[in-house]
Design a protein around this motif. Structure first.
Motif, PDB file in Angstrom:
ATOM      1  N   UNK A 238       0.793  -1.279   0.288  1.00 17.19           N
ATOM      2  CA  UNK A 238       0.012  -0.080   0.050  1.00 17.19           C
ATOM      3  C   UNK A 238       0.990   1.358   0.115  1.00 17.19           C
ATOM      4  N   UNK A 239       2.124   0.647   0.706  1.00 19.75           N
ATOM      5  CA  UNK A 239       3.085   2.108   0.472  1.00 19.75           C
ATOM      6  C   UNK A 239       3.405   2.625  -0.760  1.00 19.75           C
ATOM      7  N   UNK A 240       3.413   1.329  -2.017  1.00 19.40           N
ATOM      8  CA  UNK A 240       4.470   1.535  -2.772  1.00 19.40           C
ATOM      9  C   UNK A 240       3.020   2.204  -3.767  1.00 19.40           C
ATOM     10  N   UNK A 241       1.855   1.782  -3.745  1.00 23.30           N
ATOM     11  CA  UNK A 241       1.140   2.791  -4.060  1.00 23.30           C
ATOM     12  C   UNK A 241       0.807   3.942  -3.666  1.00 23.30           C
ATOM     13  N   UNK A 242       0.463   4.093  -2.470  1.00 23.18           N
ATOM     14  CA  UNK A 242       0.855   5.468  -2.127  1.00 23.18           C
ATOM     15  C   UNK A 242       1.898   6.169  -3.127  1.00 23.18           C
ATOM     16  N   UNK A 247      -0.721   8.712 -10.454  1.00 24.22           N
ATOM     17  CA  UNK A 247      -0.913   7.808 -12.288  1.00 24.22           C
ATOM     18  C   UNK A 247      -2.047   7.252 -11.288  1.00 24.22           C
ATOM     19  N   UNK A 248      -3.006   6.540 -10.117  1.00 24.36           N
ATOM     20  CA  UNK A 248      -3.401   5.715  -9.711  1.00 24.36           C
ATOM     21  C   UNK A 248      -4.934   6.464  -9.961  1.00 24.36           C
ATOM     22  N   UNK A 249      -4.477   8.474  -9.641  1.00 25.64           N
ATOM     23  CA  UNK A 249      -5.963   9.569  -9.938  1.00 25.64           C
ATOM     24  C   UNK A 249      -6.390   9.060 -11.134  1.00 25.64           C
ATOM     25  N   UNK A 250      -5.160   9.437 -12.200  1.00 27.36           N
ATOM     26  CA  UNK A 250      -4.956   9.164 -13.950  1.00 27.36           C
ATOM     27  C   UNK A 250      -6.382   8.004 -14.057  1.00 27.36           C
ATOM     28  N   UNK A 251      -6.038   6.655 -13.390  1.00 24.49           N
ATOM     29  CA  UNK A 251      -6.665   5.150 -13.920  1.00 24.49           C
ATOM     30  C   UNK A 251      -8.443   5.742 -13.659  1.00 24.49           C
ATOM     31  N   UNK A 252      -7.699   6.382 -12.574  1.00 24.43           N
ATOM     32  CA  UNK A 252      -9.733   6.457 -11.565  1.00 24.43           C
ATOM     33  C   UNK A 252     -10.304   7.411 -12.384  1.00 24.43           C
TER      34      UNK A 252
END
Length: 458
Positions: A238-242, A247-252
């Motif tokens: 989860x730390x790596x995802x944070x 990039x996750x925001x763009x995916x969402x």
């Protein structure tokens, strides 16, 4: 003249009449709950899952108008072992007879627990005859106030207070967000209804999912000691995802458009998937035969490998044969011969239609070859000769008969065309006759190949 005495002048008669009137009034008042005597009623019964603390004598109403009363309540045991209550209703003749699809509901009459029965006549042409029954599936009951208030025990009240306190802190200063949430709530509820319909569908097998989750949880219980390192690894993940949150925001952000495209594609794919499901159902009988078919193909492959190893030699020989055939086909004589084959086959075909079944069934050629040796087995020093018997009609030969002899064309084997194989299998009675002797149809004897002879093609 004697004066006639009146009833008022006799205190005994007045007292007796008064007592009689009082007794009748008491009897009528005591039996009022069962209906007044000498008045015809429309009596039916109803099965309810729960009588909801009903008592006899409560009103039965249709559209708010009293049309009768409950005359009896009795517990009954069904065929499945479950108990239910049977209500006996005494109704006025003015409502007889009720439609078959009439429904019954137990409703509260006041907040202190009084109740009454409400009937809702249906529209069916069939009616409930006197003594009939309203089935349990057509009955229901309202929720009592004491059932609602009984839910709020001490623990529930304490939990409600905690939820209200926490919710007040959570909503403080978030009025705009709450208004925005309320604006999109109808659309969310519509979609939630669709999700709940899918979840409640028996084909979703939600109960199986819960049982599977319970089984998975039970399986994890012995490994609780090993979950600590796993959770620490999850924290690192989860730390790596944070760290990749942009990039996750763009995916969402792109997910709604992707889901819209997927929804449109799924609408187009639905007929294809439906056809694929139908095709799979049709292929299911074939797939059941696959193991046997694969086994047969394996046997064919095992036997075919030695043959295929010799196929190159056969191919070269076949190539030479085809070249020779091609040269022969280019000759004029071949064309002429093929042209003449057509009329020959037209003439030969009727004969083959008769001869081929007889040969296939009775093998007459082999029988002829077998018997030919005995026909020419007798002879002298000059050689063998044919043995034959001439059957002559004397009257026909000497001209003593103007008409043909009836036995001139006598058929010795009349049953040969009926599926039997008499010719060559006839039994000879010395000094008596030739031809079939009787005793049932004759057939060719079955012969077996000599030992060591390879099995031919099937």
């Amino acid at each position: 003249m004697r004066r006639r005495s009146s009833l008022a002048g006799s205190p005994v008669l007045v007292g007796a009449a008064t007592i009689l009137i009082i007794l009748v009034a008491v009897i009528l008042s005591y039996n009022a709950n069962s209906g007044l005597p000498f008045i015809q009623t429309y009596d039916i019964s109803a099965n309810v899952a729960d009588a909801k603390k009903l008592t006899t004598g409560v009103d039965v109403r249709i559209g708010g108008k009293r049309v009768g009363q409950v005359n009896g309540i009795a517990p009954e045991k069904g065929r499945d072992g479950r108990y239910y209550s049977r209500l006996t209703l005494k109704l006025d003749q003015t409502v007889a007879e009720l439609p078959r699809d009439t429904t019954l509901r137990i409703r509260p009459k006041s907040v202190i627990g009084a109740k009454y029965i409400e009937l809702s006549p249906g529209t069916s042409r069939e009616t409930i005859p006197a003594g009939g029954t309203i089935r349990e599936s057509a009955t229901s009951a309202s929720v009592d106030l004491d059932q609602v208030t009984g839910l709020f025990d001490a623990n529930l009240r304490r939990s409600v207070r905690t939820v209200v306190a926490e919710a007040s802190d959570g909503f403080a200063g978030r009025g705009a967000d709450l208004n925005a949430a309320l604006a999109v709530l109808p659309d969310v509820l519509d979609r939630t209804a669709t999700v709940l319909q899918n979840v409640s569908d028996p084909r979703t097998n939600l109960a199986g999912l819960i049982r599977g989750a319970d089984a998975a949880t039970q399986a994890l219980l012995p490994t609780l000691g090993d979950l600590g390192p796993l959770l620490r690894g999850v924290r690192v993940t989860f730390g790596a995802l944070a760290d990749e949150s942009p990039a996750l925001a763009q995916v969402l952000q792109r997910s709604p458009a992707t889901l819209a495209e997927a929804r449109a594609a799924s609408a187009a794919l639905t007929p294809v998937l439906r056809d694929a499901a139908a095709l799979a159902r049709e292929l299911r009988p074939g797939t059941d035969q696959l193991p046997e078919t694969v086994a047969a193909l394996h046997r064919v492959a095992v036997r075919g490998i030695p043959v295929l190893k010799r196929a190159p030699v056969l191919g070269r020989q076949l190539e030479a044969t085809l070249r020779a055939t091609d040269r022969n086909l280019q000759r004029d004589s071949t064309t002429t011969t093929l042209t003449l084959l057509k009329p020959i086959s037209d003439v030969l075909l009727p004969t083959l239609k008769v001869v081929a079944p007889a040969q296939i069934r009775c093998n007459y050629v082999s029988l002829f070859a077998r018997n030919a040796s005995s026909v020419t087995s007798t002879g002298d020093r000059n050689g063998n000769w044919f043995r034959l018997i001439l059957l002559l009609s004397t009257n026909q030969t000497l001209g003593k008969q103007s008409q043909p002899d009836p036995n001139l064309h006598y058929n010795v084997y009349p049953d040969a065309d009926k599926g039997t194989c008499e010719i060559g299998n006839e039994r000879y009675l010395p000094g008596r006759r030739l031809g079939p002797v009787g005793g049932g149809p004759t057939t060719n004897l079955k012969t077996t190949a000599p030992a060591g002879t390879p099995e031919g093609p099937r």
